[in-house]
Design a protein around this motif. Structure first.
Motif, PDB file in Angstrom:
ATOM      1  N   ASP A  50       0.857  -1.189   0.000  1.00 52.25           N
ATOM      2  CA  ASP A  50       0.000   0.000   0.000  1.00 52.25           C
ATOM      3  C   ASP A  50       0.892   1.238   0.000  1.00 52.25           C
ATOM      4  OD1 ASP A  50      -3.238   0.462   0.940  1.00 52.25           O
ATOM      5  OD2 ASP A  50      -1.894   2.187   0.995  1.00 52.25           O
ATOM      6  N   MET A  51       0.480   2.275  -0.724  1.00 52.69           N
ATOM      7  CA  MET A  51       1.298   3.481  -0.785  1.00 52.69           C
ATOM      8  C   MET A  51       1.077   4.402   0.414  1.00 52.69           C
ATOM      9  SD  MET A  51      -0.493   5.860  -3.712  1.00 52.69           S
ATOM     10  CE  MET A  51       0.459   7.322  -3.254  1.00 52.69           C
ATOM     11  N   ASN A  52       0.058   4.120   1.221  1.00 54.59           N
ATOM     12  CA  ASN A  52      -0.222   4.956   2.382  1.00 54.59           C
ATOM     13  C   ASN A  52       0.549   4.470   3.608  1.00 54.59           C
ATOM     14  OD1 ASN A  52      -2.511   6.718   1.303  1.00 54.59           O
ATOM     15  ND2 ASN A  52      -3.204   4.670   0.762  1.00 54.59           N
ATOM     16  N   ASN A  53       0.528   5.282   4.649  1.00 57.32           N
ATOM     17  CA  ASN A  53       1.224   4.903   5.884  1.00 57.32           C
ATOM     18  C   ASN A  53       0.253   4.431   6.955  1.00 57.32           C
ATOM     19  OD1 ASN A  53      -0.014   7.243   6.658  1.00 57.32           O
ATOM     20  ND2 ASN A  53       1.847   8.362   7.178  1.00 57.32           N
ATOM     21  N   LYS A  54      -0.969   4.104   6.515  1.00 50.06           N
ATOM     22  CA  LYS A  54      -1.988   3.602   7.443  1.00 50.06           C
ATOM     23  C   LYS A  54      -2.801   2.529   6.739  1.00 50.06           C
ATOM     24  CE  LYS A  54      -6.022   6.404   6.404  1.00 50.06           C
ATOM     25  NZ  LYS A  54      -6.840   5.213   6.106  1.00 50.06           N
TER      26      LYS A  54
END
Length: 587
Positions: A50-54
């Motif tokens: 996933d490119m997000n941090n969550k």
């Protein structure tokens, strides 16, 4: 509830895995959870990126400084009729005959609680500068009167609330089709008064009706056309006039419900999700707990990894680096700005439309010249813009009006506000200040793009230090000032509305999401597109799943149902024992 799920923000160049899942939203996490816990693969053979941090995709629960309860920036509730999400949250049904099976499905315990909708006798409607309570229609009808608003409705539609008028339209169109009337007329019920309609159609019934339903009103532009080919706005206008449409769009609270999306898909959505009697629940630990619970049940297995802040750029099958794995994926590690390769035999793109469009559109899979059908089907859904603003107040000013929960509705650009809750220890209170969607997005966009942000201020239970940690998610000062003005106009002169001490702003049109939720376009065979997206190319082990291409758009359950059907059809998984054998997963 553990929300400290380990996320690996690093790299493992030339990593080899059987299944690469792109997207750590609910459909991606559910897919990994099922594949690993059903022992189809070991955890090392199923990797999430996933490119997000969550985690959680378009679920995001937050605690504001000075409060001890969760607010929701994304999806925030579920329907008790949605069996997968309900069972994952609440555990096996207590009707399970074997007591040994009455254990939670997931490792983490979640606390289901009612999602309070408030008292309609207290909550406000503010339409065309007229302020009244949400039960005003019921009060008038019980007295034998018709509530007259400032909308110039047709004589036959006067006195109907928005819910009642939606039901009347759907009833009239269904019953006008002789095939529907003959086969399902006993489940399409007109009550004792002109306002009462009920629908006892199951999801399976609706799936039988939707592709066949014909618009059977002579002397209209749409006579004998399939309702599936009509936009919902087109149909509403034809039934109740453009003024009636404006009333429904405004009084219904959501412009997104009345956009010109697929008319046939709109029917069960309106009578199922937004009609009276619907039972909503949420999770006390925040609605994104469902995502973390799935993630934790996956990462409890050895070598299970969620690669966060790693963006998929492209994938190819023309490579010589691995003789054992079909696809080569190129990721960009956002922290180091470094590209690295992963090899997999199956790809699950657990992504909404915008995220799919951000991938390399020139590779073998997306190339419009090679695969025009995929290109067209990706665009079969409308991206519905949405944003939310949470506001923290020193005290629950709405209680002066007798309001303790629920939401008020207006045709002002803020559209809705939800009275989220109050900290019993210190009286700090949270309001969902704006539920912007569709056309109102442009009103707020000019304000949200301003450079001067709202300045947090110290609160009796929240220090400036912890408040300043939220500086980068504050709404702009102009946006907050405008919103406060609209709140004051909505609630009237009898209440003093103070300025908030903190805000939290989230615009879901930002990449990679592109939208808060999705809606099917008119003219597409939804059944065919849904089945197609789960495996777009018969020769490739590439799958697409998620809320966007489901028949429960805007709901976590839609993401779960598409993932579950994909897993059963293409991964050979059995239906989970915790899921009722009669529960209908849709097309």
């Amino acid at each position: 509830m553990n929300k400290n799920t380990p996320l690996n923000k690093g790299m493992h160049p030339d990593l080899k895995t059987e299944v690469a899942i792109i997207g750590a939203g609910t459909s991606g996490l559910y897919t990994a959870y099922r594949l690993v816990t059903d022992k189809k693969y070991t955890a090392s053979e199923v990797q999430i990126f996933d490119m997000n941090n969550k985690l959680g995709g378009r679920l995001e629960s937050v605690i504001m400084p000075g409060m001890n309860f969760w607010g929701e920036l994304g999806g925030m509730r579920y329907l008790t009729s949605q069996e997968i999400v309900t069972t994952l949250i609440e555990g096996y049904p207590l009707t399970e005959p074997d007591p040994a099976k009455r254990t939670p499905v997931l490792n983490d315990r979640m606390t289901p609680v009612a999602f309070p909708m408030g008292d309609p006798a207290k909550l406000y409607m503010y339409l065309r500068k007229e302020r009244f309570k949400q039960d005003a229609w019921d009060v008038a009808q019980e007295a034998g009167d018709k509530l007259i608003t400032r909308f110039y409705l047709n004589d036959d539609d006067l006195g109907f609330s928005s819910d009642q008028l939606f039901n009347k339209i759907i009833y009239d169109v269904l019953i006008a089709d002789p095939w529907v009337a003959e086969n399902y007329g006993d489940k399409i019920i007109k009550g004792d008064t002109i306002y009462d309609y009920s629908f006892e159609l199951t999801s399976r019934d609706w799936d039988d009706i939707k592709p066949k339903l014909v618009y059977n009103f002579p002397n209209t532009p749409y006579y004998r056309r399939k309702v599936n080919d009509l936009g919902f706005w087109n149909l509403i206008k034809d039934q109740v006039s453009e003024e009636g449409y404006t009333f429904l769009a405004n009084a219904g609270g959501y412009y997104s419900n009345t956009i010109n999306w697929n008319g046939a898909e709109a029917f069960p959505y309106m009578v199922g999700d937004f009609s009276a009697g619907t039972i909503y629940k949420t999770i006390e630990e925040g609605y994104d707990s469902i995502a973390y619970a799935l993630a934790n049940s996956y990462t409890d297995h050895e070598e299970a990894t969620i690669w966060a802040e790693n963006k998929l750029l492209t994938f190819t099958k023309e490579h010589s680096s691995s003789q054992t794995h079909k696809y080569e994926l190129t990721f960009l590690n956002l922290e180091s700005d470094t590209e690295w390769k992963v090899y997999a035999n199956t790809l699950v793109l657990a992504m909404p439309r915008k995220s799919l469009e951000l991938l390399d559109q020139n590779n073998f899979f997306f190339d419009v010249n090679e695969n025009s059908v995929l290109n067209e089907n990706i665009r079969s859904v409308i991206m519905a813009p949405a944003f939310k603003i949470l506001m923290g107040f020193d005290y629950p000013w709405w209680k002066e009006l007798g309001i303790d929960s629920g939401h008020s509705i207006t045709d002002l650009p803020m559209r809705q506000c939800y009275y989220f809750g109050t900290d019993a220890q210190n009286d700090n209170s949270m309001l969902l200040g704006s539920y912007g969607d569709m056309v109102t997005q442009t009103f707020w966009k000019a304000l949200s793009d301003d450079r001067i942000l709202f300045e947090v201020r110290a609160n009796k239970s929240a220090s400036l230090k912890e408040l300043h940690e939220l500086d980068d998610v504050q709404a702009t000062k102009m946006m907050v000032d405008e919103l406060i003005n609209q709140l004051r106009e909505l609630h009237g002169p009898d209440v003093t509305i103070p300025d908030p001490y903190v805000t939290y702003f989230k615009d879901w049109t930002d990449e990679p999401f592109g939208a808060g939720y999705h809606a099917w376009k008119a003219g597409f065979s939804v059944k065919n597109v849904m089945e197609y997206m789960r495996k777009p190319d018969a020769n490739e082990q590439i799958h697409i799943c998620g809320e966007a291409y489901s028949d429960q758009q805007g709901w976590v359950e839609g993401a779960f149902c598409e993932a579950e059907k994909m897993l059963q059809e293409y991964f050979g998984l059995d239906r989970p024992i915790w899921l009722s054998p009669t529960y209908y997963l849709g097309w």
